[in-house]
Design a protein around this motif. Structure first.
Motif, PDB file in Angstrom:
ATOM      1  N   LYS A   1       0.836  -1.207   0.000  1.00  0.00           N
ATOM      2  CA  LYS A   1       0.000   0.000   0.000  1.00  0.00           C
ATOM      3  C   LYS A   1       0.869   1.254   0.000  1.00  0.00           C
ATOM      4  CE  LYS A   1      -3.682   1.292   2.630  1.00  0.00           C
ATOM      5  NZ  LYS A   1      -4.772   1.201   3.633  1.00  0.00           N
ATOM      6  N   ILE A   2       1.917   1.214   0.784  1.00  0.00           N
ATOM      7  CA  ILE A   2       2.854   2.348   0.829  1.00  0.00           C
ATOM      8  C   ILE A   2       3.661   2.398  -0.466  1.00  0.00           C
ATOM      9  CG2 ILE A   2       4.872   3.316   2.013  1.00  0.00           C
ATOM     10  CD1 ILE A   2       3.813   1.841   4.570  1.00  0.00           C
ATOM     11  N   ALA A   3       4.203   1.232  -0.848  1.00  0.00           N
ATOM     12  CA  ALA A   3       5.159   1.180  -1.965  1.00  0.00           C
ATOM     13  C   ALA A   3       4.543   1.639  -3.282  1.00  0.00           C
ATOM     14  CB  ALA A   3       5.732  -0.231  -2.102  1.00  0.00           C
ATOM     15  N   LYS A   4       3.252   1.325  -3.481  1.00  0.00           N
ATOM     16  CA  LYS A   4       2.692   1.698  -4.786  1.00  0.00           C
ATOM     17  C   LYS A   4       2.375   3.182  -4.918  1.00  0.00           C
ATOM     18  CE  LYS A   4      -1.853  -0.282  -3.898  1.00  0.00           C
ATOM     19  NZ  LYS A   4      -2.582  -1.539  -4.126  1.00  0.00           N
ATOM     20  N   MET A   5       2.401   3.905  -3.791  1.00  0.00           N
ATOM     21  CA  MET A   5       2.210   5.361  -3.817  1.00  0.00           C
ATOM     22  C   MET A   5       3.515   6.108  -4.107  1.00  0.00           C
ATOM     23  SD  MET A   5      -0.944   5.651  -3.241  1.00  0.00           S
ATOM     24  CE  MET A   5      -1.048   7.437  -3.044  1.00  0.00           C
ATOM     25  N   LEU A   6       4.644   5.395  -4.020  1.00  0.00           N
ATOM     26  CA  LEU A   6       5.948   6.058  -4.112  1.00  0.00           C
ATOM     27  C   LEU A   6       6.259   6.504  -5.531  1.00  0.00           C
ATOM     28  CD1 LEU A   6       7.985   3.528  -1.940  1.00  0.00           C
ATOM     29  CD2 LEU A   6       7.095   5.756  -1.189  1.00  0.00           C
ATOM     30  N   LYS A   7       7.048   7.557  -5.619  1.00  0.00           N
ATOM     31  CA  LYS A   7       7.581   8.018  -6.903  1.00  0.00           C
ATOM     32  C   LYS A   7       9.109   7.951  -6.794  1.00  0.00           C
ATOM     33  CE  LYS A   7       3.729   9.468  -9.039  1.00  0.00           C
ATOM     34  NZ  LYS A   7       3.046   8.172  -8.774  1.00  0.00           N
ATOM     35  N   PRO A   8       9.665   6.753  -6.909  1.00  0.00           N
ATOM     36  CA  PRO A   8      11.110   6.609  -6.705  1.00  0.00           C
ATOM     37  C   PRO A   8      11.940   7.372  -7.749  1.00  0.00           C
ATOM     38  CG  PRO A   8      10.032   4.463  -6.695  1.00  0.00           C
ATOM     39  CD  PRO A   8       9.029   5.460  -7.181  1.00  0.00           C
ATOM     40  N   GLN A   9      13.122   7.695  -7.326  1.00  0.00           N
ATOM     41  CA  GLN A   9      14.097   8.330  -8.214  1.00  0.00           C
ATOM     42  C   GLN A   9      15.234   7.331  -8.429  1.00  0.00           C
ATOM     43  OE1 GLN A   9      16.604  11.798  -6.821  1.00  0.00           O
ATOM     44  NE2 GLN A   9      15.412  12.833  -8.406  1.00  0.00           N
TER      45      GLN A   9
END
Ligand code: VLZ
Length: 134
Positions: free
Chosen positions: A32-40
């Motif tokens: 749930k947290i990970a799919k909201m991320l916008k990694p660089q």
């Protein structure tokens, strides 16, 4: 001369990261947290040596390798499964095969126009990510 992936890249799209994480056994709360991320991604390419650092507000993951040289990958902070990984060039694509418990695990990076593309594979799931230069 191979392509140069060096640079700082920001995620702009992320298709089926959920399916990829489910296959890896990542728990619901983490997904749930990970799919909201916008990694660089920060990539440093020097001849056959690569350094790929994926950063986010939640977790970071870094990888160092040389083309054609197998290495132990621990996937720490991801699914924590160890695998033997090797990255090779397939034409202008950077292809990683991650041999271990999970079948068909690996990823491919390539450039398309000004964008960096990444396909993450595990078993029957494919996650497709696109990044733009920061
Ligand atoms: O990328 O294997 O560039 O390692 C996402 C961190 C990192 C966010 C995903 C936390 C790693 C996720 C993708 C928590 C479950 C990857 C390779 C190709 C280099």
């Amino acid at each position: 001369m191979p392509v140069d992936f060096s640079g700082t890249w920001n995620l702009i799209s992320n298709d089926n990261f959920e399916g990829y994480m489910v296959t890896l056994g990542i728990d619901f709360a983490t997904r749930k947290i990970a799919k909201m991320l916008k990694p660089q991604k920060v990539i440093k390419q020097d001849g056959d040596s690569f350094y790929i650092h994926t950063t986010s507000t939640f977790r970071d993951y870094s990888l160092q390798f040389k083309i054609g040289e197998e290495f132990e990958e621990d996937n720490k902070g991801l699914d924590n499964r160890k695998c033997k990984s090797v990255v090779t060039w397939e034409n202008d694509k950077l292809v990683c095969v991650q041999t271990g418990e999970k079948k068909n695990r690996g990823w491919t990076h390539w450039l398309e126009g000004d964008d960096l593309h990444l396909e993450l594979r595990c078993e029957n799931q494919v996650c497709k990510q696109v990044f733009k230069r920061a």
